[in-house]
Design an enzyme around this catalytic site. Structure first.
Site, PDB file in Angstrom:
ATOM      1  N   LYS A  13       0.832  -1.209   0.000  1.00 44.60           N
ATOM      2  CA  LYS A  13       0.000   0.000   0.000  1.00 44.60           C
ATOM      3  C   LYS A  13       0.867   1.260   0.000  1.00 44.60           C
ATOM      4  CE  LYS A  13      -2.084  -0.791   3.951  1.00 44.60           C
ATOM      5  NZ  LYS A  13      -1.455  -2.072   4.333  1.00 44.60           N
ATOM      6  N   ARG A  88      -8.678   0.889  10.119  1.00 37.70           N
ATOM      7  CA  ARG A  88      -8.183  -0.468  10.372  1.00 37.70           C
ATOM      8  C   ARG A  88      -9.277  -1.372  10.947  1.00 37.70           C
ATOM      9  NH1 ARG A  88      -2.648   0.227   9.436  1.00 37.70           N
ATOM     10  NH2 ARG A  88      -1.448  -1.403  10.423  1.00 37.70           N
ATOM     11  N   ARG A 127      11.647  -6.288   4.422  1.00 38.93           N
ATOM     12  CA  ARG A 127      11.468  -4.849   4.209  1.00 38.93           C
ATOM     13  C   ARG A 127      12.508  -4.015   4.949  1.00 38.93           C
ATOM     14  NH1 ARG A 127       5.525  -2.477   4.724  1.00 38.93           N
ATOM     15  NH2 ARG A 127       5.693  -2.879   6.950  1.00 38.93           N
ATOM     16  N   ARG A 160      12.023  -1.899  10.480  1.00 39.15           N
ATOM     17  CA  ARG A 160      11.075  -1.452  11.495  1.00 39.15           C
ATOM     18  C   ARG A 160      11.005  -2.463  12.637  1.00 39.15           C
ATOM     19  NH1 ARG A 160       5.686   0.083   8.229  1.00 39.15           N
ATOM     20  NH2 ARG A 160       4.837  -1.012  10.024  1.00 39.15           N
ATOM     21  N   ARG A 171       0.449  -9.165  13.531  1.00 34.95           N
ATOM     22  CA  ARG A 171      -0.130  -8.115  12.677  1.00 34.95           C
ATOM     23  C   ARG A 171      -1.011  -8.725  11.590  1.00 34.95           C
ATOM     24  NH1 ARG A 171       4.808  -5.340  10.514  1.00 34.95           N
ATOM     25  NH2 ARG A 171       3.399  -3.907   9.449  1.00 34.95           N
TER      26      ARG A 171
HETATM   27  P1  AMP Z   1       1.462   0.266   9.512  1.00 38.39           P
HETATM   28  O1  AMP Z   1       2.683   1.055   9.215  1.00 38.39           O
HETATM   29  O2  AMP Z   1       0.241   0.814   8.832  1.00 38.39           O
HETATM   30  O3  AMP Z   1       1.645  -1.205   9.252  1.00 38.39           O
HETATM   31  O4  AMP Z   1       1.186   0.423  11.083  1.00 38.39           O
HETATM   32  C1  AMP Z   1       2.101  -0.018  12.056  1.00 38.39           C
HETATM   33  C2  AMP Z   1       1.412  -0.143  13.398  1.00 38.39           C
HETATM   34  O5  AMP Z   1       0.859   1.119  13.792  1.00 38.39           O
HETATM   35  C3  AMP Z   1       0.220  -1.103  13.425  1.00 38.39           C
HETATM   36  O6  AMP Z   1       0.618  -2.449  13.632  1.00 38.39           O
HETATM   37  C4  AMP Z   1      -0.589  -0.549  14.587  1.00 38.39           C
HETATM   38  O7  AMP Z   1      -0.026  -0.908  15.826  1.00 38.39           O
HETATM   39  C5  AMP Z   1      -0.397   0.939  14.415  1.00 38.39           C
HETATM   40  N1  AMP Z   1      -1.447   1.531  13.539  1.00 38.39           N
HETATM   41  C6  AMP Z   1      -1.274   2.077  12.313  1.00 38.39           C
HETATM   42  N2  AMP Z   1      -2.432   2.530  11.819  1.00 38.39           N
HETATM   43  C7  AMP Z   1      -3.363   2.273  12.766  1.00 38.39           C
HETATM   44  C8  AMP Z   1      -4.766   2.495  12.860  1.00 38.39           C
HETATM   45  N3  AMP Z   1      -5.457   3.074  11.850  1.00 38.39           N
HETATM   46  N4  AMP Z   1      -5.408   2.079  13.980  1.00 38.39           N
HETATM   47  C9  AMP Z   1      -4.740   1.507  15.001  1.00 38.39           C
HETATM   48  N5  AMP Z   1      -3.424   1.257  14.984  1.00 38.39           N
HETATM   49  C10 AMP Z   1      -2.729   1.639  13.875  1.00 38.39           C
END
Ligand code: AMP
Length: 215
Positions: A13, A88, A127, A160, A171
């Site tokens: 994404k 989410r 990644r 990360r 996740r």
């Molecule tokens: P991402 O980079 O989108 O994979 O997000 C990394 C982490 O941030 C996720 O595993 C969640 O812990 C947190 N996170 C990101 N976006 C959200 C969201 N919209 N709602 C809740 N937690 C989020």
């Protein structure tokens, strides 16, 4: 273009969002990036968020929704936006609809980037991101010319914290349980589009543009 990007962690994404920004000059709003910035700055919000992120769980809705409301009211979103990693879960999607209605800028489309589960693990464990410019690499599929160093700016590449194997499994589970139902949510609203997220990044992007009728 007012767009939500849906897809499992590792579906690409963020990569497609960056290409859309370059083409259309609209902001990408990634809750993950906003949260990581808060963690790096050591703010109260960042400290609270980190404990959830490290476990691969979702940060509480109240934290994320407040952050999004502030971001979406900024002027640069008036001509469009790409939401990456938000919403989410169904509660976030419902709140987002209310927020966007009151700001007078409802969604045009929700684009689901689909990648088979067996591919996601390698994509996530491989990644790496540039600390300086945010450029993403994958040590298996798209390695930098020199190990650990960004091709674009020479910055240091890092993994990360939540891309470590044990967190990734969690996740992906959280995605299946809480986020995948949004595909039906947007289908029922009549704005769902889907694209296959495997193969060459530029080809995927061409498909994205076609699917969105934005070529
Ligand atoms: P991402 O980079 O989108 O994979 O997000 C990394 C982490 O941030 C996720 O595993 C969640 O812990 C947190 N996170 C990101 N976006 C959200 C969201 N919209 N709602 C809740 N937690 C989020």
């Amino acid at each position: 273009m007012k767009l939500v990007l849906l897809g499992a962690p590792g579906a690409g994404k963020g990569t497609q969002a960056k290409k859309l920004i370059e083409k259309f000059g609209i902001p990408q709003i990634s809750t993950g990036d906003l949260l990581r910035a808060a963690v790096a700055e050591g703010t109260e919000l960042g400290k609270e968020a980190k404990s959830y992120m490290d476990k691969g769980e979702l940060v509480p809705d109240s934290v994320v929704l407040g952050m999004m409301e502030e971001r979406l009211s900024q002027d640069d979103c008036k001509n469009g936006y790409i939401l990456d990693g938000f919403p989410r879960n169904t509660a976030q999607a419902e709140e987002l609809d209310k927020m966007l209605d009151s700001l007078g800028m409802p969604l045009d489309a929700a684009l689901s980037v689909e990648v088979p589960t067996e591919d996601l693990m390698k994509r996530l464990t491989g990644r790496r991101t540039c600390r300086e410019c945010g450029q993403m690499y994958n040590i298996y599929f798209q390695p930098p010319a020199e190990e650990g160093k960004c091709d674009k700016c020479g910055g240091e590449l890092f993994q990360r914290d939540d891309d470590k194997e044990e967190t990734i499994t969690k996740r992906l589970e959280v995605y299946q349980e809480q986020t995948a139902p949004l595909i039906d949510y947007y289908r029922e609203k009549g704005i769902l589009k889907t694209v296959t997220g495997t193969g060459d990044i530029d080809e995927i992007f061409q498909n994205v543009l076609q699917t969105l009728d934005a070529g």
